[in-house]
Scaffold this motif. Structure first.
Motif, PDB file in Angstrom:
ATOM      1  N   GLY A 130       0.823  -1.194   0.000  1.00  0.00           N
ATOM      2  CA  GLY A 130       0.000   0.000   0.000  1.00  0.00           C
ATOM      3  C   GLY A 130       0.855   1.240   0.000  1.00  0.00           C
ATOM      4  O   GLY A 130       2.087   1.172   0.085  1.00  0.00           O
ATOM      5  N   GLY A 131       0.181   2.373  -0.095  1.00  0.00           N
ATOM      6  CA  GLY A 131       0.905   3.636  -0.156  1.00  0.00           C
ATOM      7  C   GLY A 131       0.320   4.677   0.771  1.00  0.00           C
ATOM      8  O   GLY A 131       0.511   5.875   0.576  1.00  0.00           O
ATOM      9  N   SER A 167       4.349   2.300   2.334  1.00  0.00           N
ATOM     10  CA  SER A 167       3.759   1.585   3.446  1.00  0.00           C
ATOM     11  C   SER A 167       4.391   1.919   4.798  1.00  0.00           C
ATOM     12  O   SER A 167       3.801   1.604   5.836  1.00  0.00           O
ATOM     13  CB  SER A 167       3.874   0.090   3.198  1.00  0.00           C
ATOM     14  OG  SER A 167       5.236  -0.302   3.177  1.00  0.00           O
ATOM     15  N   THR A 193       9.958  -1.481  -1.039  1.00  0.00           N
ATOM     16  CA  THR A 193       9.864  -2.496  -2.083  1.00  0.00           C
ATOM     17  C   THR A 193       9.544  -1.823  -3.416  1.00  0.00           C
ATOM     18  O   THR A 193       9.986  -2.248  -4.472  1.00  0.00           O
ATOM     19  CB  THR A 193       8.755  -3.512  -1.721  1.00  0.00           C
ATOM     20  OG1 THR A 193       9.057  -4.060  -0.433  1.00  0.00           O
ATOM     21  CG2 THR A 193       8.642  -4.640  -2.737  1.00  0.00           C
ATOM     22  N   SER A 221       8.239   2.568  -0.491  1.00  0.00           N
ATOM     23  CA  SER A 221       7.673   2.703   0.852  1.00  0.00           C
ATOM     24  C   SER A 221       8.538   3.417   1.886  1.00  0.00           C
ATOM     25  O   SER A 221       8.079   3.652   2.998  1.00  0.00           O
ATOM     26  CB  SER A 221       7.285   1.341   1.401  1.00  0.00           C
ATOM     27  OG  SER A 221       6.088   0.942   0.799  1.00  0.00           O
TER      28      SER A 221
HETATM   29  N1  GLN Z   1       3.071   1.148  -2.782  1.00  0.00           N
HETATM   30  C1  GLN Z   1       3.824   0.045  -3.280  1.00  0.00           C
HETATM   31  C2  GLN Z   1       3.018  -1.230  -3.125  1.00  0.00           C
HETATM   32  O1  GLN Z   1       1.965  -1.142  -2.626  1.00  0.00           O
HETATM   33  C3  GLN Z   1       5.144  -0.055  -2.609  1.00  0.00           C
HETATM   34  C4  GLN Z   1       5.126  -0.738  -1.312  1.00  0.00           C
HETATM   35  C5  GLN Z   1       6.465  -0.885  -0.672  1.00  0.00           C
HETATM   36  O2  GLN Z   1       7.466  -0.293  -1.099  1.00  0.00           O
HETATM   37  N2  GLN Z   1       6.505  -1.722   0.346  1.00  0.00           N
HETATM   38  O3  GLN Z   1       3.423  -2.275  -3.487  1.00  0.00           O
END
Ligand code: GLN
Length: 446
Positions: A103-104, A127, A148, A151
């Protein structure tokens, strides 16, 4: 240390950054260290730090913000948890995040909402939203997050602080609850660039427990940090500055370009032509890896176990149906689909090829430039509830951060002004294992 907990209790009702606060342990540790005497030249000794809740901490609840791990107390430390202890830092607790870092906005957490300290109606990003909000609200001077697909950088941008995603392989992932194993990296949040470099010094290095950790010398990231950017060649990808940027974000980044020029850097337009395919490739690769990594949450080995199941299959299904939230289920389905035999060539394999093209885009620019500069996110922090019901809108918001993870290169977000009353993040991207140049340029701007 008592001042830290006073600040946390003063602000936490409004911010909601923590899932677990380890006040007793932290105070005890601080007292012990006080009695033993702290070396005044040791800048990290006694420093309070917050840890994102997908990083394993021995004896302290570690949930990844998921119901499926609501009672998981690990019996060992992640390598980074061990390293921060060895450096004398004291953990004050575990920070809220999107469930399994998917998520973001930190809105997919099973436990709570975290609010942006600059405006409580806005998300802190994600996240690692808890980590960023805790640092921005003065609850802790530094925190660890994971990145990832953005985040660390995006919440740093949304909260007006510094966040570094190191080169893939720079920091051990041992004890990080895996999301996209070929993309995940742990990195520091801080209010200043130098603090950030100091924490990265402490957590970096090869680790036999992470097969992808790199056998690379770890330099002192603060060495030469004040050397400035005179003569440095910085590329600004035209794709990162095109339409879709909030006008105030574009303005702040263009102003940063002028600042770098006035400091003696050579700033020119460059191109990363495959950036536009980054989102599609990232969501296929990250979800595929996630669908595999999340298989271990079966109700048997650890965490939540559903009641009333009458067969093993039913136990798996009930546990996972009840234990995972909607976004996690969406990723598992997307990932399983992309990897399934009839669709593998069309989706996963294609995404892997695009990933190579994206990495080559960066390599080409880095043949003639030291750094790449652009915005971290297309907008400033959005309203709570604004995107969480529209997953595609949430995914598209990652367009400027995911190429970096696909290429494995390091990147930082530092504050560069305000737009519509909220902080704007400037992203500086470097060559593999060249975090030093990033810190040097970030420090010059600060
Ligand atoms: N917003 C991206 C996702 O939902 C990045 C998440 C992250 O970097 N953990 O996958």
């Amino acid at each position: 240390m008592t001042a830290v907990f006073a600040r946390i209790s003063e602000t936490e009702d409004k911010i909601g950054a923590f899932i677990t606060i380890t006040e007793e342990e932290a105070l005890l540790k601080a007292r012990e260290m006080d009695e033993a005497g702290i070396d005044p030249d040791d800048l990290l000794s006694g420093l309070p730090i917050g840890i994102k809740d997908n990083i394993i901490t021995e004896g302290t609840l570690t949930t990844a913000a998921s119901r499926i791990l609501e009672d998981f107390v690990p019996i060992y430390d992640a390598t980074v948890s061990k390293k921060i202890k060895e450096a004398g830092m004291i953990s004050v607790g575990k920070l809220n995040m999107d469930e399994f870092a998917m998520g973001g906005s930190t809105e997919t957490s099973y436990f709570k909402l975290t609010r942006n300290p600059w405006n409580l109606e806005k998300v802190p990003g994600g996240s690692s939203g808890g980590s960023a909000a805790a640092v921005a609200s003065g609850q802790v001077p530094v925190a660890l997050g994971t990145d990832t697909g953005g985040s660390i950088r995006q919440p740093a941008a949304f909260n007006g602080i510094v966040g570094m995603k190191p080169t893939y392989g720079r920091v051990s992932r041992f004890g990080l609850i895996a999301f996209g194993s070929s993309l995940d990296q742990i990195g520091p949040f801080s209010r200043t660039v130098k603090d950030n470099a100091l924490v990265l010094n402490a957590i970096s290095g090869a680790d036999p427990a992470d097969s992808m950790s790199a056998q690379q010398e770890v330099p002192d990231f603060t060495a030469g940090i004040e050397k400035g950017v005179k003569g440095m060649k910085i590329g600004v990808p035209k794709e990162y500055m095109s339409e879709g940027l909030q006008p105030g974000v574009k303005e702040a980044v263009l102003k940063a370009v002028e600042t770098y020029r006035s400091l003696g850097a050579i700033v020119e337009e460059v191109s990363l032509p495959h950036s536009q395919y980054g989102i599609a490739a990232y969501y296929i690769i990250a979800s595929s890896e996630a669908s595999s990594n999340l298989q271990r949450f079966d109700g048997i080995r650890y965490g939540y176990r559903a009641e009333g199941a009458e067969s093993l299959d039913e136990l798996y299904i009930k546990t996972r149906s009840e234990g995972f939230g909607d976004e996690v289920k969406r990723r598992i389905m997307l990932g399983t689909f992309s990897l399934s035999s009839g669709y593998y060539d069309a989706h996963f394999k294609k995404a892997a090829k695009v990933r190579t093209l994206i990495r080559q885009d960066f390599e080409k620019v880095f043949d003639s430039y030291d750094l790449i500069l652009g915005p971290t996110a297309t907008t400033t922090a959005f309203d709570i509830g604004g995107k969480v019901k529209d997953p595609v809108a949430m995914y598209l918001a990652d367009i400027l951060t995911v190429p970096v993870n696909l290429a494995g290169v390091p990147a930082i977000s530092i504050p560069c002004g305000f737009s519509e009353g909220m902080p704007v993040g400037l992203q500086l991207i470097g060559k593999h294992f060249d975090e030093q140049t990033i810190y040097r340029a970030a420090y010059a701007f600060e």
